[in-house]
Write a protein that holds these residues in place. Structure first.
Motif, PDB file in Angstrom:
ATOM      1  N   SER A   9      -0.955 -22.194 -31.874  1.00 43.51           N
ATOM      2  CA  SER A   9      -1.571 -21.448 -30.774  1.00 43.51           C
ATOM      3  C   SER A   9      -3.052 -21.266 -31.061  1.00 43.51           C
ATOM      4  O   SER A   9      -3.455 -21.054 -32.216  1.00 43.51           O
ATOM      5  N   GLY A  10      -3.863 -21.362 -30.013  1.00 42.00           N
ATOM      6  CA  GLY A  10      -5.291 -21.146 -30.191  1.00 42.00           C
ATOM      7  C   GLY A  10      -5.594 -19.749 -30.680  1.00 42.00           C
ATOM      8  O   GLY A  10      -6.456 -19.541 -31.534  1.00 42.00           O
ATOM      9  N   ILE A  47      -2.631 -28.191 -30.060  1.00 43.85           N
ATOM     10  CA  ILE A  47      -3.204 -26.852 -30.179  1.00 43.85           C
ATOM     11  C   ILE A  47      -3.428 -26.282 -28.780  1.00 43.85           C
ATOM     12  O   ILE A  47      -3.960 -26.964 -27.900  1.00 43.85           O
ATOM     13  N   GLY A  49      -5.168 -23.560 -26.020  1.00 48.81           N
ATOM     14  CA  GLY A  49      -6.580 -23.255 -25.788  1.00 48.81           C
ATOM     15  C   GLY A  49      -6.870 -21.784 -25.562  1.00 48.81           C
ATOM     16  O   GLY A  49      -7.962 -21.424 -25.115  1.00 48.81           O
ATOM     17  N   ASN A  51      -7.645 -19.298 -27.328  1.00 48.18           N
ATOM     18  CA  ASN A  51      -8.761 -18.627 -28.001  1.00 48.18           C
ATOM     19  C   ASN A  51     -10.074 -18.798 -27.236  1.00 48.18           C
ATOM     20  O   ASN A  51     -11.065 -18.152 -27.543  1.00 48.18           O
ATOM     21  N   THR A  74      -8.633 -27.149 -25.283  1.00 48.84           N
ATOM     22  CA  THR A  74      -7.787 -27.751 -26.317  1.00 48.84           C
ATOM     23  C   THR A  74      -8.498 -28.907 -27.015  1.00 48.84           C
ATOM     24  O   THR A  74      -8.272 -29.147 -28.202  1.00 48.84           O
ATOM     25  N   ASN A  77     -10.772 -27.322 -29.559  1.00 50.04           N
ATOM     26  CA  ASN A  77      -9.977 -26.862 -30.691  1.00 50.04           C
ATOM     27  C   ASN A  77      -9.605 -28.005 -31.616  1.00 50.04           C
ATOM     28  O   ASN A  77      -9.691 -27.896 -32.846  1.00 50.04           O
TER      29      ASN A  77
END
Length: 231
Positions: A9-10, A47, A49, A51, A74, A77
């Protein structure tokens, strides 16, 4: 295991900051993945996105455009995490379902398999390339396409519960649960589209806490303390 697909997870990669990156957190993930790669296990990574952007929470932007921003989050990341992986001695490549100039390569199963054969960690960025599909659906789709043995879901919670453990201290954790039960109970291990895709293609998922010490390595090597979602 021969080949795994790891979903990060971000938000988890942001650490306590909540947004952006926490380099120490990412480095710890990288060192664990390197241990697996050194043991001959092929690793693909997706991953989220969150964050940077959670498009579904925006009420003022067209959904298609919001999802496109999420896809680009993503990609950012994966570029960052890929570079941290390289800094600890791994070879990496990033595949996307749409052209990103020289930043990434265009996804194909053959290209992914070529990189796996060269002992590279393969990052699958950009989701499915289409709006209305989450990175949950993206990770299940890519796992099926590249014939992964299992999807490892590294989350902020250490498994699958019958209720939200952050809100209900009496929530019960499952050691093992079938994907049919996940769908029937609407437990949201992944979103419903991804759950049905996993069920129909018999793709197992193992859920564990990213913040557990050496959690990724322990999960792969048999010291598993999360939840196995069976098919």
């Amino acid at each position: 295991m021969r080949r795994i697909l790891l979903k990060l997870s971000g938000e988890a990669l942001a650490g306590e900051r909540g947004t952006g990156f926490d380099e120490e957190t990412v480095r710890k993930v990288a060192l664990q993945v390197k241990e697996l790669v050194d043991d001959g296990i092929q690793v693909g990574i997706v991953i989220g996105g969150g964050n940077f952007w959670r498009g579904r929470s925006s009420e003022n932007i067209d959904r298609t455009k919001a999802d496109q921003i999420g896809m680009l989050a993503t990609v950012m990341n994966c570029i960052y995490v890929s570079e941290i992986f390289r800094s600890v001695g791994m070879m990496t490549n990033i595949l996307t379902p749409f052209e990103c100039g020289s930043f990434t390569k265009l996804f194909s199963k053959d290209r992914a398999n070529k990189y796996f054969a060269k002992n590279m960690v393969v990052f699958f960025a950009g989701g499915t390339g289409h709006p209305y599909f989450s990175t949950d659906t993206g990770v299940v789709l890519r796992a099926i396409e590249v014939d992964a043995d299992v999807i490892l879901l590294a989350k902020s919670i250490d498994g699958v519960y019958d209720d939200d453990p952050l809100k209900n201290p009496a929530a019960r954790k499952f050691d093992e649960i079938s994907i049919d039960d996940v769908i029937a109970r609407n437990l949201q291990v992944v979103d419903m589209t991804a759950s049905i895709l996993a069920r129909d293609n018999r793709m197992p998922m193992w859920v564990f806490g990213l913040n557990e010490e050496n959690g990724i390595v322990n999960t792969v090597k048999g010291n598993f303390s999360g939840t196995k979602v069976t098919v």
